[in-house]
Design a protein around this motif. Structure first.
Motif, PDB file in Angstrom:
ATOM      1  N   TYR A   1      -0.547  24.193 -53.728  1.00  0.00           N
ATOM      2  CA  TYR A   1       0.888  24.496 -53.744  1.00  0.00           C
ATOM      3  C   TYR A   1       1.487  24.448 -52.340  1.00  0.00           C
ATOM      4  N   LYS A   2       0.786  25.037 -51.399  1.00  0.00           N
ATOM      5  CA  LYS A   2       1.338  25.138 -50.052  1.00  0.00           C
ATOM      6  C   LYS A   2       0.200  25.125 -49.040  1.00  0.00           C
ATOM      7  N   GLY A   3       0.458  24.585 -47.857  1.00  0.00           N
ATOM      8  CA  GLY A   3      -0.476  24.638 -46.741  1.00  0.00           C
ATOM      9  C   GLY A   3       0.166  25.356 -45.574  1.00  0.00           C
ATOM     10  N   ALA A   4      -0.665  25.947 -44.726  1.00  0.00           N
ATOM     11  CA  ALA A   4      -0.124  26.742 -43.630  1.00  0.00           C
ATOM     12  C   ALA A   4      -1.086  26.781 -42.455  1.00  0.00           C
ATOM     13  N   TRP A   5      -0.540  27.197 -41.329  1.00  0.00           N
ATOM     14  CA  TRP A   5      -1.336  27.496 -40.144  1.00  0.00           C
ATOM     15  C   TRP A   5      -1.012  28.912 -39.697  1.00  0.00           C
ATOM     16  N   PHE A   6      -2.058  29.623 -39.336  1.00  0.00           N
ATOM     17  CA  PHE A   6      -1.959  30.952 -38.755  1.00  0.00           C
ATOM     18  C   PHE A   6      -2.717  30.909 -37.439  1.00  0.00           C
ATOM     19  N   ARG A   7      -2.549  31.940 -36.633  1.00  0.00           N
ATOM     20  CA  ARG A   7      -3.323  32.016 -35.390  1.00  0.00           C
ATOM     21  C   ARG A   7      -3.648  33.466 -35.068  1.00  0.00           C
ATOM     22  N   GLN A   8      -4.720  33.617 -34.314  1.00  0.00           N
ATOM     23  CA  GLN A   8      -5.129  34.945 -33.889  1.00  0.00           C
ATOM     24  C   GLN A   8      -5.542  34.896 -32.432  1.00  0.00           C
ATOM     25  N   ALA A   9      -4.775  35.587 -31.607  1.00  0.00           N
ATOM     26  CA  ALA A   9      -5.098  35.675 -30.184  1.00  0.00           C
ATOM     27  C   ALA A   9      -6.088  36.815 -29.967  1.00  0.00           C
ATOM     28  N   PRO A  10      -6.851  36.766 -28.881  1.00  0.00           N
ATOM     29  CA  PRO A  10      -7.831  37.828 -28.612  1.00  0.00           C
ATOM     30  C   PRO A  10      -7.175  39.200 -28.600  1.00  0.00           C
ATOM     31  N   GLY A  11      -7.725  40.111 -29.369  1.00  0.00           N
ATOM     32  CA  GLY A  11      -7.233  41.474 -29.394  1.00  0.00           C
ATOM     33  C   GLY A  11      -5.984  41.683 -30.219  1.00  0.00           C
ATOM     34  N   LYS A  12      -5.536  40.648 -30.908  1.00  0.00           N
ATOM     35  CA  LYS A  12      -4.319  40.754 -31.713  1.00  0.00           C
ATOM     36  C   LYS A  12      -4.611  40.428 -33.170  1.00  0.00           C
ATOM     37  N   GLU A  13      -3.673  40.790 -34.033  1.00  0.00           N
ATOM     38  CA  GLU A  13      -3.815  40.481 -35.443  1.00  0.00           C
ATOM     39  C   GLU A  13      -3.446  39.020 -35.695  1.00  0.00           C
ATOM     40  N   ARG A  14      -3.967  38.510 -36.799  1.00  0.00           N
ATOM     41  CA  ARG A  14      -3.632  37.149 -37.209  1.00  0.00           C
ATOM     42  C   ARG A  14      -2.150  37.087 -37.535  1.00  0.00           C
ATOM     43  N   GLU A  15      -1.481  36.018 -37.092  1.00  0.00           N
ATOM     44  CA  GLU A  15      -0.056  35.883 -37.345  1.00  0.00           C
ATOM     45  C   GLU A  15       0.282  34.515 -37.931  1.00  0.00           C
ATOM     46  N   PHE A  16       1.321  34.491 -38.694  1.00  0.00           N
ATOM     47  CA  PHE A  16       1.814  33.275 -39.309  1.00  0.00           C
ATOM     48  C   PHE A  16       2.404  32.344 -38.254  1.00  0.00           C
ATOM     49  N   VAL A  17       2.128  31.042 -38.393  1.00  0.00           N
ATOM     50  CA  VAL A  17       2.694  30.045 -37.488  1.00  0.00           C
ATOM     51  C   VAL A  17       3.681  29.149 -38.243  1.00  0.00           C
ATOM     52  N   ALA A  18       3.232  28.537 -39.318  1.00  0.00           N
ATOM     53  CA  ALA A  18       4.088  27.615 -40.076  1.00  0.00           C
ATOM     54  C   ALA A  18       3.468  27.348 -41.434  1.00  0.00           C
ATOM     55  N   ASP A  19       4.326  26.990 -42.392  1.00  0.00           N
ATOM     56  CA  ASP A  19       3.800  26.527 -43.667  1.00  0.00           C
ATOM     57  C   ASP A  19       4.677  25.422 -44.234  1.00  0.00           C
ATOM     58  N   ILE A  20       4.171  24.747 -45.249  1.00  0.00           N
ATOM     59  CA  ILE A  20       4.871  23.616 -45.835  1.00  0.00           C
ATOM     60  C   ILE A  20       4.409  23.434 -47.273  1.00  0.00           C
ATOM     61  N   ALA A  21       5.302  23.059 -48.144  1.00  0.00           N
ATOM     62  CA  ALA A  21       4.907  22.742 -49.504  1.00  0.00           C
ATOM     63  C   ALA A  21       3.991  21.528 -49.504  1.00  0.00           C
TER      64      ALA A  21
END
Length: 118
Positions: free
Chosen positions: A32-52
């Protein structure tokens, strides 16, 4: 579904990188959808972008809007992330993810490390 991410690396401030995440296996035709997330050292994973998965409706986090572009590669059954004007604060492990419906859990690929030095 299996997700194979590639394209990370170490670059200088202002450089570009392109990440790709190919989906394969059972269920890879019903995404249905694809996305990218990222996690920097010492931080929580965060949303970057998504697309149908049909390539429509890209959506970005404010922190990357105007610099990153998410797209679909139908031939490779992949979701790509073109990252331009990279900044040191973009340094993180980037994870691709897909989901089969609007409320289904994300399925995660392995991370790929992006390091941006000043």
């Amino acid at each position: 579904v299996q997700l194979q991410a590639s394209g990370g690396g170490s670059v200088q401030d202002g450089a570009s990188l392109r990440l790709s995440c190919a989906a394969s296996g059972r269920g890879s035709n019903g995404i249905y959808k694809g996305a990218w997330f990222r996690q920097a050292p010492g931080k929580e994973r965060e949303f970057v972008a998504d697309i149908a998965w049909n390539g429509r409706n890209p959506y970005y986090a404010d922190s990357v809007k105007g610099r990153f572009t998410i797209s679909r590669d139908g031939a490779k059954n992949a979701v790509d992330l073109q990252m331009n004007s990279l900044k040191p604060e973009d340094t993180a492990t980037y994870y691709c993810a897909i989901r089969s419906g609007s409320h289904t859990p994300w399925i995660w690929g392995q991370g790929t490390l992006v390091t941006v030095s000043s």
